[in-house]
Scaffold this motif. Structure first.
Motif, PDB file in Angstrom:
ATOM      1  N   THR A 338       0.820  -1.217   0.000  1.00 37.22           N
ATOM      2  CA  THR A 338       0.000   0.000   0.000  1.00 37.22           C
ATOM      3  C   THR A 338       0.848   1.257   0.000  1.00 37.22           C
ATOM      4  O   THR A 338       0.632   2.168  -0.810  1.00 37.22           O
ATOM      5  CB  THR A 338      -0.946   0.011   1.212  1.00 37.22           C
ATOM      6  OG1 THR A 338      -1.855  -1.086   1.101  1.00 37.22           O
ATOM      7  CG2 THR A 338      -1.743   1.304   1.262  1.00 37.22           C
ATOM      8  N   ASN A 339       1.810   1.357   0.898  1.00 39.34           N
ATOM      9  CA  ASN A 339       2.636   2.556   0.986  1.00 39.34           C
ATOM     10  C   ASN A 339       3.549   2.717  -0.227  1.00 39.34           C
ATOM     11  O   ASN A 339       3.974   3.829  -0.548  1.00 39.34           O
ATOM     12  CB  ASN A 339       3.489   2.522   2.254  1.00 39.34           C
ATOM     13  CG  ASN A 339       2.645   2.560   3.513  1.00 39.34           C
ATOM     14  OD1 ASN A 339       1.431   2.750   3.455  1.00 39.34           O
ATOM     15  ND2 ASN A 339       3.274   2.357   4.661  1.00 39.34           N
ATOM     16  N   ARG A 340       3.840   1.613  -0.908  1.00 42.46           N
ATOM     17  CA  ARG A 340       4.783   1.653  -2.023  1.00 42.46           C
ATOM     18  C   ARG A 340       4.113   1.998  -3.349  1.00 42.46           C
ATOM     19  O   ARG A 340       4.621   2.823  -4.115  1.00 42.46           O
ATOM     20  CB  ARG A 340       5.501   0.304  -2.137  1.00 42.46           C
ATOM     21  CG  ARG A 340       6.695   0.296  -3.072  1.00 42.46           C
ATOM     22  CD  ARG A 340       7.343  -1.076  -3.101  1.00 42.46           C
ATOM     23  NE  ARG A 340       7.631  -1.562  -1.756  1.00 42.46           N
ATOM     24  CZ  ARG A 340       8.011  -2.810  -1.479  1.00 42.46           C
ATOM     25  NH1 ARG A 340       8.100  -3.704  -2.454  1.00 42.46           N
ATOM     26  NH2 ARG A 340       8.256  -3.162  -0.239  1.00 42.46           N
ATOM     27  N   VAL A 341       2.986   1.368  -3.653  1.00 35.83           N
ATOM     28  CA  VAL A 341       2.349   1.571  -4.957  1.00 35.83           C
ATOM     29  C   VAL A 341       1.106   2.441  -4.874  1.00 35.83           C
ATOM     30  O   VAL A 341       0.552   2.842  -5.902  1.00 35.83           O
ATOM     31  CB  VAL A 341       1.996   0.220  -5.618  1.00 35.83           C
ATOM     32  CG1 VAL A 341       3.215  -0.657  -5.725  1.00 35.83           C
ATOM     33  CG2 VAL A 341       0.896  -0.507  -4.836  1.00 35.83           C
ATOM     34  N   GLY A 342       0.626   2.728  -3.675  1.00 31.26           N
ATOM     35  CA  GLY A 342      -0.541   3.573  -3.514  1.00 31.26           C
ATOM     36  C   GLY A 342      -1.841   2.779  -3.486  1.00 31.26           C
ATOM     37  O   GLY A 342      -1.936   1.699  -4.081  1.00 31.26           O
ATOM     38  N   PRO A 343      -2.867   3.309  -2.802  1.00 37.24           N
ATOM     39  CA  PRO A 343      -4.143   2.593  -2.701  1.00 37.24           C
ATOM     40  C   PRO A 343      -4.848   2.403  -4.036  1.00 37.24           C
ATOM     41  O   PRO A 343      -5.534   1.415  -4.248  1.00 37.24           O
ATOM     42  CB  PRO A 343      -4.970   3.488  -1.773  1.00 37.24           C
ATOM     43  CG  PRO A 343      -3.977   4.318  -1.037  1.00 37.24           C
ATOM     44  CD  PRO A 343      -2.845   4.527  -1.986  1.00 37.24           C
ATOM     45  N   ALA A 389      -7.562  -2.893   3.449  1.00 37.71           N
ATOM     46  CA  ALA A 389      -6.458  -2.183   4.112  1.00 37.71           C
ATOM     47  C   ALA A 389      -6.030  -0.934   3.349  1.00 37.71           C
ATOM     48  O   ALA A 389      -5.863   0.139   3.955  1.00 37.71           O
ATOM     49  CB  ALA A 389      -5.278  -3.136   4.320  1.00 37.71           C
ATOM     50  N   PRO A 390      -5.833  -0.995   2.017  1.00 36.90           N
ATOM     51  CA  PRO A 390      -5.489   0.229   1.289  1.00 36.90           C
ATOM     52  C   PRO A 390      -6.568   1.299   1.378  1.00 36.90           C
ATOM     53  O   PRO A 390      -6.268   2.495   1.430  1.00 36.90           O
ATOM     54  CB  PRO A 390      -5.314  -0.252  -0.165  1.00 36.90           C
ATOM     55  CG  PRO A 390      -5.005  -1.694  -0.052  1.00 36.90           C
ATOM     56  CD  PRO A 390      -5.779  -2.180   1.132  1.00 36.90           C
ATOM     57  N   GLY A 395      -8.066   6.703   3.507  1.00 41.49           N
ATOM     58  CA  GLY A 395      -8.958   7.604   4.225  1.00 41.49           C
ATOM     59  C   GLY A 395      -8.281   8.309   5.382  1.00 41.49           C
ATOM     60  O   GLY A 395      -8.612   9.458   5.704  1.00 41.49           O
ATOM     61  N   TYR A 396      -7.316   7.656   6.018  1.00 41.42           N
ATOM     62  CA  TYR A 396      -6.658   8.228   7.192  1.00 41.42           C
ATOM     63  C   TYR A 396      -5.380   8.999   6.861  1.00 41.42           C
ATOM     64  O   TYR A 396      -4.904   9.782   7.680  1.00 41.42           O
ATOM     65  CB  TYR A 396      -6.282   7.119   8.178  1.00 41.42           C
ATOM     66  CG  TYR A 396      -7.447   6.430   8.844  1.00 41.42           C
ATOM     67  CD1 TYR A 396      -8.745   6.914   8.726  1.00 41.42           C
ATOM     68  CD2 TYR A 396      -7.265   5.289   9.604  1.00 41.42           C
ATOM     69  CE1 TYR A 396      -9.810   6.282   9.329  1.00 41.42           C
ATOM     70  CE2 TYR A 396      -8.326   4.640  10.226  1.00 41.42           C
ATOM     71  CZ  TYR A 396      -9.597   5.151  10.077  1.00 41.42           C
ATOM     72  OH  TYR A 396     -10.648   4.521  10.678  1.00 41.42           O
ATOM     73  N   SER A 397      -4.799   8.762   5.697  1.00 39.37           N
ATOM     74  CA  SER A 397      -3.431   9.208   5.415  1.00 39.37           C
ATOM     75  C   SER A 397      -3.255  10.716   5.483  1.00 39.37           C
ATOM     76  O   SER A 397      -2.179  11.205   5.840  1.00 39.37           O
ATOM     77  CB  SER A 397      -2.985   8.696   4.041  1.00 39.37           C
ATOM     78  OG  SER A 397      -3.830   9.216   3.023  1.00 39.37           O
ATOM     79  N   PHE A 468     -10.372   7.179  -8.352  1.00 42.73           N
ATOM     80  CA  PHE A 468     -10.105   8.512  -7.807  1.00 42.73           C
ATOM     81  C   PHE A 468      -9.334   8.466  -6.490  1.00 42.73           C
ATOM     82  O   PHE A 468      -9.114   9.506  -5.872  1.00 42.73           O
ATOM     83  CB  PHE A 468     -11.425   9.261  -7.618  1.00 42.73           C
ATOM     84  CG  PHE A 468     -12.152   9.545  -8.900  1.00 42.73           C
ATOM     85  CD1 PHE A 468     -11.860  10.670  -9.643  1.00 42.73           C
ATOM     86  CD2 PHE A 468     -13.113   8.657  -9.370  1.00 42.73           C
ATOM     87  CE1 PHE A 468     -12.518  10.931 -10.833  1.00 42.73           C
ATOM     88  CE2 PHE A 468     -13.781   8.901 -10.558  1.00 42.73           C
ATOM     89  CZ  PHE A 468     -13.485  10.042 -11.298  1.00 42.73           C
ATOM     90  N   LEU A 469      -8.938   7.279  -6.039  1.00 41.82           N
ATOM     91  CA  LEU A 469      -8.137   7.163  -4.820  1.00 41.82           C
ATOM     92  C   LEU A 469      -6.715   7.684  -5.055  1.00 41.82           C
ATOM     93  O   LEU A 469      -6.259   7.773  -6.208  1.00 41.82           O
ATOM     94  CB  LEU A 469      -8.088   5.701  -4.373  1.00 41.82           C
ATOM     95  CG  LEU A 469      -9.366   5.140  -3.751  1.00 41.82           C
ATOM     96  CD1 LEU A 469      -9.272   3.622  -3.623  1.00 41.82           C
ATOM     97  CD2 LEU A 469      -9.638   5.771  -2.390  1.00 41.82           C
ATOM     98  N   PRO A 470      -5.980   8.010  -3.990  1.00 43.53           N
ATOM     99  CA  PRO A 470      -4.617   8.521  -4.160  1.00 43.53           C
ATOM    100  C   PRO A 470      -3.698   7.491  -4.809  1.00 43.53           C
ATOM    101  O   PRO A 470      -3.816   6.284  -4.571  1.00 43.53           O
ATOM    102  CB  PRO A 470      -4.166   8.814  -2.719  1.00 43.53           C
ATOM    103  CG  PRO A 470      -5.423   8.907  -1.931  1.00 43.53           C
ATOM    104  CD  PRO A 470      -6.400   7.995  -2.587  1.00 43.53           C
ATOM    105  N   GLY A 471      -2.773   7.978  -5.628  1.00 45.13           N
ATOM    106  CA  GLY A 471      -1.768   7.125  -6.238  1.00 45.13           C
ATOM    107  C   GLY A 471      -0.525   7.038  -5.376  1.00 45.13           C
ATOM    108  O   GLY A 471      -0.493   7.511  -4.236  1.00 45.13           O
TER     109      GLY A 471
END
Length: 500
Positions: A338-343, A389-390, A395-397, A468-471
């Motif tokens: 998740t942190n590496r490739v984005g949600p 999880a992503p 939502g929290y990031s 539309f989620l963050p990359g």
């Protein structure tokens, strides 16, 4: 990868302990719901009652959840997250004990309300405690660990329920919660730090007062909407007065709540201004759609195997094992990536995979075998495991830590509302597919095939929202700005007054 980067990405052992302790409570509540659903017919026989009367054992629980969940954000800010979670588990255990001692259907329904008073707070408060303690950088990986038992519970629930009913009797479907809950309380008191600052907007160092007007709008609004959706499935359509009247009333109350919350000068029960944050609003839209997809399928799949193949509830649960295994496996991948490739990439890939794996169910016929659907179930599980999880991490990031409690409450409300709507749509479609006359094998297969097409369409809509989620770039920027969490939670420890 440098040693510094590798050290930053390493998951501290303390976080795994915190996640394991909190997941016990959520797993207990989820197992209880699954087991009770299996026992409906047995309870009707033991109490000499009708199935419609016993159905209120589940309906009363769901309606009470709708009333309690909106209070979770305020309660965390007022009393502290850990204290609220421990109280919620205690109430759930008290309700479980009383349910096991029930002497009639009305008494059982009343004690299920007591259970729900605690059960409605366990998941949102636990999720908020996790977010506040571990922070956004490690949220995805800890959520992945917590998701494994949650993915397997829909499979284990019918099996556990069948065994308890056969070997120990119906009272033990409630008594089984006692050792699980007591262990969870012991572990949370030992491993989970007490944190403050979990109130939403309007909390200036102290706890905000309860927004009574907001609660008077949103609580009956949610309960009416959920009840109307349930009634639509029972009465064969949304046009039935028993369905559309409470749904219309619920929507009117919720719209009034939105206008009130945006204009009030006191701290609202839900901080709707969080939706000005693009990442949060997109994640919440996905939470609503994901609820419809997940809960709708959880309703439809076991019914299909029981009606189309004649399986018992126990066997139907075991046949669904490939989906649970697939979900458990892919959650580890999601947590690490998740942190590496984005949600965005993970949620879109998972949703696309789940959509494709649903196609074979939409094409079922009278000759379709359960074995031929095992591989699609596994692939569907793999897809779903990449989503949760992503999505929560997205939502929290970009939120401040003090907003996490409000965000968790909103996430759980939308997820449950989406689940109620999705389940109602599929139930209505299925009932209409059966039509009049004897349910022949061909008619049953056709009805389920049509309903699975609706489920597939719902999943496909989720794919659009996921775009539309963050990359990856946006996710890395958000995590770089996030304050690092400390396992001890010393900076967030509750004040001496709150702990007294």
């Amino acid at each position: 990868m440098s040693d510094q980067r590798r050290g930053a990405d390493r998951l501290p052992r303390e976080y795994l302990k915190i996640g394991s302790a909190l997941v016990l409570g959520a797993a207990m509540a989820m197992l209880d719901a699954t087991v009770v659903a299996v026992a409906t017919r047995t309870l009707a026989e033991k109490f000499g009652s009708t199935l419609s009367a016993v159905a209120w054992v589940s309906t009363a629980y769901l309606l009470t959840l709708s009333v309690v969940v909106p209070l979770s954000g305020w309660a965390m800010g007022r009393f502290g997250g850990r204290r609220v979670w421990l109280t919620a588990v205690g109430a759930f255990l008290a309700g479980s004990l009383l349910c096991g001692l029930a002497w009639s259907v009305p008494s059982l329904v009343a004690f299920r309300v007591v259970q729900a008073l605690g059960g409605g707070l366990i998941q949102p408060v636990g999720q908020a405690l996790l977010g506040r303690t571990v922070g956004p950088r490690h949220m995805a990986r800890v959520m992945a660990v917590m998701s494994v038992p949650m993915a397997l519970l829909p499979v284990l629930g019918p099996a556990v329920g069948g065994l308890l009913l056969a070997e120990l009797g119906w009272r033990w479907i409630f008594f089984v919660n006692l050792p699980i809950g007591l262990l969870a309380i012991v572990l949370v008191r030992r491993w989970v730090p007490a944190v403050e600052g979990m109130a939403g907007r309007g909390s200036s160092g102290g706890a905000a007062r309860l927004d009574v007007r907001g609660f008077a709008l949103i609580a009956p609004g949610l309960a009416s909407l959920v009840y109307g959706c349930s009634a639509a499935g029972d009465h064969g359509g949304f046009g039935a007065p028993a369905a559309w009247l409470p749904m219309a009333g619920g929507v009117a109350l919720l719209v009034a709540f939105v206008f009130y919350s945006l204009r009030t000068k006191v701290a609202p029960l839900l901080d709707l201004r969080l939706f000005a944050n693009r990442a949060f609003s997109v994640a919440m839209l996905n939470a609503l759609l994901l609820g419809a997809t997940l809960f709708g399928a959880m309703f439809l799949l076991p019914l299909y195997y029981q009606q189309a193949h004649g399986f018992s509830a126990l066997r139907a649960g075991l046949v669904l094992a490939p989906q649970g295994v697939g979900t458990a496996l892919s959650t580890f991948v999601a947590g690490r990536l998740t942190n590496r490739v984005g949600p965005r990439v993970l949620v879109m890939a998972g949703t696309a995979g789940a959509t494709a794996a649903t196609v074979p169910f939409a094409l079922v016929g009278a000759s379709t075998t359960a074995l031929s659907l095992a591989a699609p179930l596994f692939l569907r599980g793999l897809g779903l495991g990449l989503v949760m999880a992503p999505l929560i991490t997205a939502g929290y990031s970009t939120l401040r830590r003090e907003s996490i409690a409000q965000a968790t409450t909103t996430f759980n409300i939308l997820n449950r509302v989406g689940g109620s709507i999705g389940t109602a749509v599929l139930a209505v479609t299925l009932v209409r597919g059966f039509g009049d006359g004897a349910p022949t094998a061909a008619k049953v297969a056709s009805a389920y095939g049509t309903t699975f097409w609706w489920a597939l369409g719902c999943t496909a809509v989720t794919l659009v929202a996921a775009a539309f989620l963050p990359g990856a770039r946006a996710m890395r920027a958000a995590l770089a700005q996030a304050a690092p969490a400390t396992p001890s939670g010393a900076e967030d420890r509750e004040s001496a007054a709150a702990a007294a």
